[in-house]
Design an enzyme around this catalytic site. Structure first.
Site: not given
Ligand SMILES: *Cc1c(COP(=O)(O)O)cnc(C)c1O
Length: 375
Positions: A40, A138, A263, A315
């Site tokens: 991801k 979650r 800035y 930026m």
């Molecule tokens: C992002 C994620 C992982 C991977 O997490 P790491 O700590 O980077 O290994 C595993 N499972 C779920 C559900 C996640 O959202």
């Protein structure tokens, strides 16, 4: 090469190290446990499409993403590897999941019904993994009687294939982790008493898969570990960082005592100073709260010195104080600036600490705007 990258900053990604990390993780997992490489956030900033072949060569048999958009990016380069969306997909996109053979995480009856319908219309089966909430709050079905009922109903849907079931840890401490493990196991037992046995059970992310071998079950979901981030505490695995962020100096200034930089002049020179401007800023993923706190490594051949980030990070640009580096004003184009990376340069761990965040946050910020070079 400079024609391709067109900027004096870039990310170098070491594909060999990514492959080796994955192979080490696969070996650690053993023959009973599959490895899902979590890719991801653009493969934790490394570049999702380009790194996938290395991860698969290393032994990853699943890919994990957060969103449908990320899953479709994978499908542009890889039609076959199983891809699981770990997050939610809005029901109106159920047919896109089906068409592209993407596995969806399911945590409500409505989701399952929508996907069942889409799969029926396409005259096929959609693959799903059920998510159980064992404490993180979650995503997931709560581990209660009524969830058993719902999952049982979903298991009877003809166009859904219930391939996996999983949960995710809060990672507070041993006691809480084992509590979640027990809740998950008990729920699996109750499902099996109803005759529902789901083949791929998983719960361990990077840290848990190293620290708690018993949590590995049928699959581990490793993100950070693939990229060489060593967040574990009890166990050990020799994975290595694969990413280096580099820049060149765009301009050098000589400023007088009392003059400001950037800035709001949050930095003012105490002495006559040499200030170098780097063509990279917070839109590229440099945390803005490294302003007046962070540092970079200035290198030329064997020469290597740290230099502080001075003034507010902008930026697109940021400034460093290089007064202590003799001769840099005349020859600033000869130096390479390492913002963080592999080997002897400033580590992602150190940058995360200075920025008051974690390593994954530093990587996930890396913008598409920075050219990537794959080695
Ligand atoms: C992002 C994620 C992982 C991977 O997490 P790491 O700590 O980077 O290994 C595993 N499972 C779920 C559900 C996640 O959202």
């Amino acid at each position: 090469m400079s024609n391709i990258i067109m900027r004096d900053c870039h990310i170098e990604v070491d594909l060999k190290t990514l492959e080796e990390n994955t192979a080490k993780i696969e070996k650690m997992a053993g023959p009973e446990t599959m490895v899902m490489a979590v890719v991801k956030a653009n493969g934790y900033g490394h570049g999702i499409k380009e790194i996938i072949p290395a991860l698969i060569r290393g032994g990853a048999s699943y890919l994990g993403v957060a969103t449908l958009g990320e899953a479709l990016k994978i499908r542009e380069v890889d039609k076959n590897t199983p891809v699981l969306i770990l997050g939610q997909t809005p029901p109106e996109f159920s047919s896109v999941l089906v068409e592209n053979n993407i596995i969806q995480t399911i945590f409500s009856l409505e989701q399952a019904e929508s996907l069942e319908l889409a799969a029926e219309e396409a005259d096929t089966q959609a693959t799903i993994h059920i998510k159980i909430d064992t404490g993180l709050h979650r995503l997931g079905f709560p581990p209660i009687e009524s969830s058993l009922e719902i999952i049982s109903r979903i298991s009877e849907m003809k166009h859904l294939r219930m391939e996996g079931i999983f949960t995710h840890l809060a990672l507070l401490n041993d006691e809480e982790n084992y509590k979640q493990f027990e809740i998950f196991k008990e729920f699996l037992n109750k499902l099996s008493e109803r005759g529902i046995v789901i083949p791929v059970r998983h719960m361990a992310d990077s840290i848990a898969s190293v620290d708690y071998p018993e949590f590995r079950m049928d699959m581990i979901r490793t993100g950070a570990l693939i990229y060489g981030m060593r967040g574990f505490h009890k166990g050990f695995i020799d994975v290595n960082q694969a990413l280096t962020l580099k820049a060149k100096i765009a301009q050098c200034h000589i400023i007088h005592p009392g003059e400001g930089v950037s800035y709001d002049y949050t930095f003012r020179a105490q002495r006559e100073s040499v200030i170098a401007t780097l063509p990279i800023g917070y839109a590229d993923g440099i945390p803005r709260n490294l302003s007046n706190v962070g540092k970079v490594l200035v290198k030329k051949g064997d020469f290597s010195r740290e230099a502080p980030i001075v003034g507010l990070i902008n930026m697109d640009q940021m400034m460093i104080d290089v007064t202590h580096i003799d001769g840099i004003f005349q020859n600033y184009r000869d130096y390479d600036i390492y913002i963080y990376g592999q080997d002897d340069v400033i580590s992602i761990k150190e940058i995360a600490k200075l920025a008051g965040t974690n390593k994954n946050d530093i990587l996930a910020r890396l913008s598409d705007r920075i050219p990537r070079i794959f080695i």
